[in-house]
Write an enzyme that holds these catalytic residues in place. Structure first.
Site, PDB file in Angstrom:
ATOM      1  CG  ASP A 296      -3.365   8.427  -2.869  1.00 43.60           C
ATOM      2  OD1 ASP A 296      -4.605   8.069  -2.215  1.00 43.60           O
ATOM      3  OD2 ASP A 296      -2.312   8.567  -2.264  1.00 43.60           O
TER       4      ASP A 296
ATOM      5  CE  LYS B  30      -5.074  -0.965  -2.010  1.00 41.68           C
ATOM      6  NZ  LYS B  30      -4.855  -0.163  -0.508  1.00 41.68           N
TER       7      LYS B  30
ATOM      8  CB  THR C 281      -2.000   3.568  -3.985  1.00 45.00           C
ATOM      9  OG1 THR C 281      -2.517   4.638  -3.214  1.00 45.00           O
ATOM     10  CG2 THR C 281      -1.728   4.137  -5.294  1.00 45.00           C
TER      11      THR C 281
ATOM     12  CG  ASP D  79      -1.699   1.127   1.335  1.00 37.15           C
ATOM     13  OD1 ASP D  79      -2.338   1.685   0.218  1.00 37.15           O
ATOM     14  OD2 ASP D  79      -1.727   1.603   2.432  1.00 37.15           O
ATOM     15  CE  LYS D  80       0.145   7.282  -2.409  1.00 31.40           C
ATOM     16  NZ  LYS D  80       0.003   8.250  -1.472  1.00 31.40           N
ATOM     17  CB  THR D  81      -2.038   6.279   2.288  1.00 28.11           C
ATOM     18  OG1 THR D  81      -2.095   7.136   0.792  1.00 28.11           O
ATOM     19  CG2 THR D  81      -2.203   7.291   3.103  1.00 28.11           C
TER      20      THR D  81
ATOM     21  CG  ASN E  36      -7.400   0.592   2.758  1.00 30.95           C
ATOM     22  OD1 ASN E  36      -6.604   0.431   3.771  1.00 30.95           O
ATOM     23  ND2 ASN E  36      -6.952   1.507   1.681  1.00 30.95           N
TER      24      ASN E  36
ATOM     25  CG  PHE F 110     -15.093   7.361   2.376  1.00 29.43           C
ATOM     26  CD1 PHE F 110     -14.791   8.253   1.268  1.00 29.43           C
ATOM     27  CD2 PHE F 110     -14.271   6.361   2.459  1.00 29.43           C
ATOM     28  CE1 PHE F 110     -14.022   7.744   0.130  1.00 29.43           C
ATOM     29  CE2 PHE F 110     -13.236   5.964   1.398  1.00 29.43           C
ATOM     30  CZ  PHE F 110     -13.119   6.914   0.348  1.00 29.43           C
TER      31      PHE F 110
ATOM     32  CG  ASP G 285      -1.312   2.212   7.054  1.00 31.54           C
ATOM     33  OD1 ASP G 285      -1.483   3.086   7.416  1.00 31.54           O
ATOM     34  OD2 ASP G 285      -1.680   1.949   5.786  1.00 31.54           O
TER      35      ASP G 285
END
Length: 1508
Positions: free
Chosen positions: A906, A1025, A904, A431-433, A1048, A757, A1045
């Site tokens: 994003d 994913k 990700t 993952d990125k964030t 999701n 959301f 982390d």
């Protein structure tokens, strides 16, 4: 001590059984008060038997009570149930069958009781372990079940104290502040005047921010004061499930009104009441039906790839055993047939005087051989592997390098059975964030009404944070490179390393002192670091906000105040109102500090994770503070002098002591039985009013700042940004939101609905009634890819429509600009509803809320109908900083042969920018971007990309025709030839990814992705994913690792072979679902490259050693059958035969499996390509298995016939001759293990010595005291006699050496002429680097003459060969080149001045392409070392020094073997001195065009040849 709730995660895997529910409960659950009489009974019938529930179905239904039971056994059921569970392992069934077969007189080979000993020992050890774990669970259950809580009693008409286990569905429970919730409770009453309750879910999901729960909508209006005796409402809700984020149902009041129930109305078991004096509610789910316990399924059992290969080899051993036994049976039948007439001379007849027929004798012999040769199947293999894995996990947890000081957290091993898989990973999905980035969202830029506000001052503020970080690291690096001349001892270097680490630790403590002290004294608030809160507003935008405020303050009493504003100012006003209220942020005022006392967490597992197991036996080595997992602060300051460290330390110590005093004086919940009834309610009430305040909280109170607790960092960043523009969120209730403005004062918006959301809509909305206009407005924020499509269509006919199109076009351009800068983008929009539109939508929305079965679908459709025809207000750009060490870690993982995919959610431009920042993408490489609007377009793009990739790499072609693409693909490795171009990278968006994952296109997509260097999937959902990971894992048959982390990432983590969670700021969902948890992404490097490699190497060699040892021992018995008529007799005594593998030879291999290090950690980190050996399964593959089996057969042949020939003409009996054979086998095993051991410690020597001592001690005692225990053997004084015989010592010396000579010769020859990467790494690691000065230390205080700063910076990335002095580096370089340079490339040897310094290269330069087809960047670097002139030598001395490379080969570290290695390497030395020295003609020259990392080694050699 506090205990975490997830400690009961073992409940599901521990074998507990939930009470069986009646099938006629239906699709929903109906709950009514337990205080009312059950239907169909008299009113005097109050209550029900324990464990029963009163429901609205006219009868009593049995449901789970609130008793926690995680134990598996009782006193009566333990033995049969445990044996039944152990017999699920086929190996145990096999050995029990063999032991029982030995009881048959016709085929028995040993004494029946003695044959049972090994299997009983294994079963007993496992049973004792299970019993201890179950008893620990029982104690934990008893402690939790006897916690106290207040339950309403109809008899006493008040709340009385009851045990948790006595709570039932339908009971009314009263909870106080800081109390843990004992069951899933529907909130009916709260001491808060607005009907709110704050809970902390850290025990459940790890999130530290408070969550708001509210009383059931409409219930507080019906009753002014809650009284359980008058509660007659009926609750209809869903059946128990494990979804923590969902609760569906409705409550029907006595007047017939129906109100929907949501997750905001449910208090979950395990959470803690905060900031609320008292609450009351009715129990909906109890015990194992609660959502918390339904989620605690415990660590998943995974079977590692090595274990699967081992099971296959065990089947081969079974087949080999059957073949050997069948061969012996046939041989015995033929022997009986041949000597039928003479058999009476030496055979014992049957009881009736007859003899067995050849066929019957052969059948009996077959089963007897199965019994005798049962040791071919290693009985202790599985138990030994479990022991080794537990010890490996222990040492991984004890690695101080995997401890993160900033977050005060360390690595967690949650899966004990896949440690070796860490050394075989090929694909990493990240993952990125929050994984690659800090997850600290900082408001950076925004655009409103088509005007962009750059916030330059805010950018400068963020730059100062980065400069502070870099200055700290620079100072630490300078301190660490101070050179102390004249100190050559190793202790000096160790002292300097320790001092450097200490200084770095003090610097961190000092720079983060304020943040850490605040964390120690008060509960940490997530997403509230100074960097996130302190927003510097843009002056132009701030002026416009102030202008809006002034105009509205004047016109607020007019009919339409907003009409007096210009369209631009109106958008500005609505923009910041949306930032303030379109969220779920909880506001905590300074006069309402978060109360917290030290209480016991709800659940404790005896062995939830290995950390719990370790803490029970060893004290913690790591410093533990009172910082939370989310305690991350990037605020750093630089101390000017070392004296500044002392005050920081003293203050920290003082604060720690203060915290301990606070913890001692804070009240806690009683957990040991009943408290005294007198004054019990008063004690609970006094606890509810406890108001503990600490200095940190008092400081915040004095400052008067509000505390925002958000569920996501994006929401917190936007709220802090709005507050910076004087638009502050001051209060949030379930039905209203208050905003403070300078001139307008406090505006209270009626909050009608909140549409949360979700990952499908990718947006959230709030419906409010505007206090100034009384209009119903909808504010929406979400991803630009979806919000832009929901805007009201604009007409080009009127000026307003053209203006809106212009604004949207500008906003889209700014969004693209933000994404290119790596910012996270959000769009803000608005819609004004008429009363008729709202009434129509509200009716359908209420029906959706009241639905129980399909609520999610109906609510989704309701939200979609509302979020249309929006008016664009603006967009925001939020910055998320990259974590420390991410680029370096990605580079090292790539060198290790790992392919990294980033998945990700994003925006594509944002993800690409972050990918460049973390070096996932290089600016010089080609990037294939795959964006398609339809499946047909995606298929066409995939075909085009595949054609392009094939044209770049001709060798990488599709072997299947186009018509076979839907069936399967032939996945060929990427070509690494000299004419192949560097591999491109692939970027794909979420929509195209959905098309590419279709069955018809997934093979094409996967083939294209496999040819790419990196893959970046943008706008991907959690389901996508997991589908990507599953696709790679199933199609490519490769080992996968997923790291994330957040919640999701859970599905992706669970699908991968190895799941890694990061304990970040978004809770612990990812950690709870993972196999391993790390504090930061950078720790993945050491976890995989060091510990993963070690674990795989240790277990692979240990398993091979097990098979070798058992096969060799069985071979001794097999060769004896040729001399006993294949009668299944054994020359080895029963005691030795039964206990040899279990006692005499088991300990050394366990020690080696735990402690052996084939390559040191620093070498593995410097040369990550060594990791490829595990990826390619070089140490344990079918070829290695069969080579070990052949070697075992040869060794058994030697160890059998040498003592046979030695005692050929003697008169010793068969068991006296068998004892030297057994001793020789033991010595051979130990010497073989010594050859395979790479790292010797005192424990290895102790284990080998203990095994030898134990064997001879048992033999001496057994031969003395038990001579006639097991006839027909008579071992009286056998060992004593042999110890006095010189022939015994001679055979014990000659036989093991002769048996091991082929292995020694092969390993010496292979290590000298054809060394592997690991062998070269071990050879280099043995070089004494400490006696030479490090160039980095030599030039730390000054630049050497004639060298530029660029050259000095290059020295920091030099390989280990480059850090060696010239003589050692050149020797290793020559050695590598000689092994890889072909005669064509080298050409004719030329005369070379051996006094000329040799060119230096990086480690394994020549062999880097053997395993993976790629090599590291290469370059010749000139190096100046002190004393070079003194170390220059002649050709003869140069050759002599080169021979030292072969002095200690890779097969072991025993000095007495070095002569064999030296002899085998002399021929290579002569060739080495002629072929490899030709490359050195000039000193300090560089190649004109250094090859790229993707180029093949032969291309590099060709350039060198051309250059020379």
């Amino acid at each position: 001590m506090e205990r975490e709730l997830p400690a009961a995660e073992e409940s599901a895997s521990s074998g507990w059984r939930r009470p069986r529910r009646r099938r006629w409960e239906g699709r929903t659950r109906t709950v009514r008060s337990n205080l009312l009489p059950p239907l169909g009974t008299e009113d005097s019938t109050i209550g029900a038997p324990k464990g029963e529930r009163l429901l609205m179905r006219g009868c009593i239904q049995h449901l789970a009570d609130n008793r926690l039971k995680t134990t598996k056994y009782t006193l009566l059921s333990f033995l049969p149930k445990n044996l039944f569970e152990q017999f699920h392992r086929l190996a145990n069934v096999y050995f029990v069958f063999i032991a029982l077969l030995n009881f048959v007189p016709a085929v028995n080979a040993f004494q029946p009781g003695l044959a049972l000993a090994p299997v009983l020992f294994i079963l007993a050890v496992t049973a004792i372990k299970d019993l201890w774990e179950d008893y620990s669970r029982h104690r934990s259950d008893h402690e939790i079940n006897h916690l106290g809580c207040l339950v309403f009693s109809r008899e006493e008409k008040k709340y009385v104290n009851r045990y948790w286990k006595e709570i039932r569905v339908g009971d009314f429970v009263r909870l106080c502040c800081n109390e843990i919730i004992p069951a899933d409770i529907l909130l009916l009453s709260s001491s808060d005047p607005d009907g709110l309750c704050h809970i902390e879910t850290a025990n459940l999901d790890g999130e530290t921010n408070l969550k708001r729960r509210q009383v059931v909508r409409g219930f507080s209006e019906l009753v002014s004061e809650f009284n359980p005796l008058t509660f007659t409402s009926v609750i209809e809700c869903e059946k128990p499930n494990n979804d923590l984020s969902r609760f569906r149902g409705y409550i029907m009041h006595s007047n017939g009104e129906k109100a929907g129930l949501h997750k905001e109305n449910l208090l979950l078991r395990g959470c803690t009441i905060r900031n609320t004096e008292a609450v009351a509610g009715i129990v909906i789910y109890a015990g194992h039906e609660t959502k918390a316990l339904l989620n605690n399924s415990g660590p998943r059992y995974k079977r590692s790839q090595l274990e699967r290969q081992m099971n296959c080899d065990v089947l081969w051993c079974v087949l080999l055993l059957v073949c050997i036994s069948l061969f012996s049976a046939v041989g015995h039948g033929l022997w009986v047939r041949r000597y039928q007439e003479k058999k009476a001379l030496f055979d014992v007849p049957e009881s009736d005087g007859s003899s067995l027929s050849p066929a019957t004798a052969a059948v009996y012999s077959f089963f007897t051989m199965i019994i005798v040769l049962q040791v071919l199947i290693p009985i202790s293999l599985y138990v030994s592997i479990e022991i080794v894995k537990v010890c490996q996990v222990y040492f991984i947890n004890q690695d101080i390098e995997l401890y993160d000081e900033e977050t005060d957290s360390q690595l967690q091993c949650r899966a004990l059975n896949i440690t070796e898989d860490l050394g075989q990973i090929k694909y990493i999905f990240s993952d990125k964030t929050g994984t690659l980035t800090e997850n600290k969202m900082v408001f950076r830029r925004c655009t409103v009404s088509g005007i962009e506000y750059s916030h330059d001052a805010n950018a400068q503020r963020l730059a100062r944070y980065q400069e502070a970080d870099s200055e700290e690291e620079e100072v630490v690096s300078k301190v660490g490179t101070i050179s102390h001349r004249g100190s050559t001892g190793s202790h000096q270097s160790i002292w300097m390393t320790h001092k450097t680490q200490s200084i770095k630790s003090h610097r961190r403590t000092g720079s983060r002192a304020e943040a850490k002290r605040a964390s120690m004294l008060s509960k940490h608030t997530a997403f509230s670091s100074p960097m996130e809160k302190d927003i510097t507003p843009d002056p132009k935008l701030l002026e416009k906000v102030s202008e809006c405020d002034r105009f509205l303050a004047i016109a607020r009493h007019q009919e339409h105040p907003l009409a007096h504003l210009s369209p631009e100012l109106s958008d500005v006003f609505d923009f910041f109102i949306a930032l303030t209220i379109c969220n779920t942020v909880v506001v905590t005022s300074p006069d309402q500090p978060r109360q917290k006392v030290r209480v016991r967490f709800e659940l404790k597992s005896p062995v939830k994770t290995i950390e719990d197991f370790l803490r029970r036996f060893t004290p913690s080595r790591l410093a533990s503070g009172c910082s939370s997992i989310g305690n991350l602060s990037t605020s750093k300051s630089s101390h000017k002098s070392g004296s500044a460290f002392l005050p920081s330390l003293s203050q920290d110590s003082m604060l720690l002591g203060l915290e301990e005093k606070l913890g001692q004086t804070a009240p806690s919940i009683a957990s040991n039985g009943y408290a005294s009834q007198a004054g019990q309610e008063e004690s609970w009430a006094s606890e509810c009013t406890t108001d503990q305040k600490c200095p940190g909280e008092q400081r915040e109170q004095q400052e008067g700042e509000l505390r925002y607790e958000a569920e996501s960092p994006d929401e917190a960043a936007l709220v802090y940004a709005a507050r910076a523009y004087n638009c502050a969120l001051v209060d949030r209730l379930h039905d209203q939101v208050s905003v403070e403005l300078p001139h307008l004062g406090r505006l209270t918006f009626e909050l009608l609905h909140t549409l949360g959301f979700d990952s499908i809509r990718k947006r959230m909305s709030v419906v409010i009634r505007h206090p100034l206009t009384d209009e119903i407005n909808v504010y929406t924020k979400g991803a630009d890819s979806v919000v832009m499509d929901l805007l009201l269509p604009c007409s080009s006919d009127d000026a307003r429509g053209r203006h809106q199109k212009k604004i949207r076009s500008k906003t889209q351009n700014y969004l693209n600009l933000y994404a290119v800068e790596g910012l996270r983008t959000l769009c803000i929009a608005k819609r004004v509803l008429s009363k008729e539109e709202y009434a129509c939508w509200l009716q359908s929305h209420i029906e959706a809320e009241a639905s129980v079965e399909s609520r999610e679908e109906l609510l989704f459709q309701s939200a979609v109908r509302l979020e249309t025809n929006l008016h664009l207000l603006g967009a925001t750009g939020i910055e998320d900083r990259l974590q420390e060490g991410v680029p370096e870690t990605i580079a090292k993982l790539r060198q290790a042969g790992l392919q990294i995919w980033v998945l990700t959610g994003d925006k594509q431009e944002t993800a690409i920018n972050i990918a460049y920042a973390c070096k996932l993408l290089d600016h010089g490489e080609e990037v294939i971007t795959l964006n398609a609007d339809s499946q047909e377009a995606c298929a066409a793009l995939l075909d085009q990309c595949l054609s392009y990739v094939q044209s770049r790499n001709p060798r990488s072609t599709l072997q299947n025709s186009e018509s076979n693409l839907s069936v399967g693909f032939s996945f060929n490795p990427v070509s690494t030839s000299t004419d192949a171009s560097p591999s491109p990278s692939l970027v794909i968006d979420g929509r195209s990814l959905a098309y590419a994952l279709e069955k018809s296109l997934e093979d094409k997509f996967l083939f294209l992705a496999k040819q790419c260097r990196s893959v970046l999937c943008c706008r991907s959902t959690p389901l996508q994913k997991s589908m990507v990971v599953k696709l790679v894992r199933s199609k490519l048959k490769a080992m996968t690792l997923a790291i994330g982390d957040g919640a999701n990432d859970v599905s992706m983590i669970q699908v991968a072979d190895v799941g890694v969670g990061i304990s970040g700021q978004e809770g612990m969902q990812a950690v709870m679902a993972s196999d391993f948890a790390v504090p930061r992404f950078r720790y993945l490097e050491r976890l995989l490259i060091v510990h993963g490699h070690w674990c795989y190497s240790r277990l692979a060699n240990m398993v091979l050693y097990f098979f070798y040892k058992n096969t060799m021992f069985v071979g001794l018995l097999f060769w004896f059958q040729f001399y006993c008529g294949f009668s299944a007799s054994a020359m080895i005594d029963q005691w030795y035969l039964i206990f040899f593998n279990l006692l005499f030879s088991s300990l050394p291999q366990l020690v080696t499996g735990v402690l052996d290090k084939d390559v040191p950690a620093d070498m593995l980190l410097r040369e990550p390509q060594l990791y490829k050996s595990g990826q390619n399964m070089e140490e344990y593959r079918p070829r290695a298995f069969w080579l070990n089996m052949v070697d075992a057969a040869f060794q058994s042949l030697v160890c059998f016939f040498i003592p046979y020939l030695a005692y050929y003409d003697s008169d010793v009996d068969v068991f006296t001759w068998g004892t030297p054979v057994t001793a020789i086998a033991l010595f051979t095993f130990l010497l073989h293990l010594g050859i395979e051991t790479k790292t010797w410690t005192w424990l290895n020597w102790l284990a080998c010595g203990f095994s030898t001592f134990l064997f001879f001690s048992v033999a001496l005692i057994y031969n003395t005291s038990c001579a006639t225990c097991y006839p027909p053997s008579n071992p009286y004084w056998t060992m004593q006699t042999l110890l006095g015989d010189p022939l015994f010592y001679l055979t014990c010396l000659i036989a093991p050496i002769a048996a091991l000579l082929p292995r020694l010769f092969f390993k010496a020859l292979q290590g000298s002429l054809f060394p592997t990467q690991l062998q070269l790494g071990r050879q280099l690691a043995k070089k004494p680097l400490n006696k030479f000065s490090d160039p980095k230390e030599t030039f730390a205080q000054g630049q050497p003459p004639g060298h530029s700063e660029t050259e000095l910076s290059e020295r920091k990335t030099m390989g280990p060969f480059e850090t060696l002095p010239r003589d050692c580096a050149s020797q290793a370089s020559q050695f590598t080149q000689q092994l890889t340079c072909s005669p064509e490339a080298s050409g004719e040897p030329s005369a070379v001045d051996t006094n000329m310094p040799l060119r230096e290269n990086t480690l394994l330069e020549g062999l880097g392409s053997q395993a993976s087809g790629s090599s590291m960047p290469r370059g010749a670097i000139s190096e100046v070392c002190p004393g070079d002139s003194k170390r220059q030598s002649t050709s003869a001395s140069q050759t002599a020094r080169l021979s030292s490379l072969f002095h200690l080969p890779s097969f072991g570290s025993l000095n007495w073997i070095s002569s064999l290695s030296l002899a085998s390497g002399l021929g290579s030395v002569l060739q080495l001195s002629g072929s490899s020295l030709q490359m050195d003609k000039q000193d300090g020259e560089f190649l004109s065009n250094p090859p790229q990392p993707e180029q093949d080694l032969h291309s590099f050699q060709g350039q060198v040849t051309g250059y020379l």
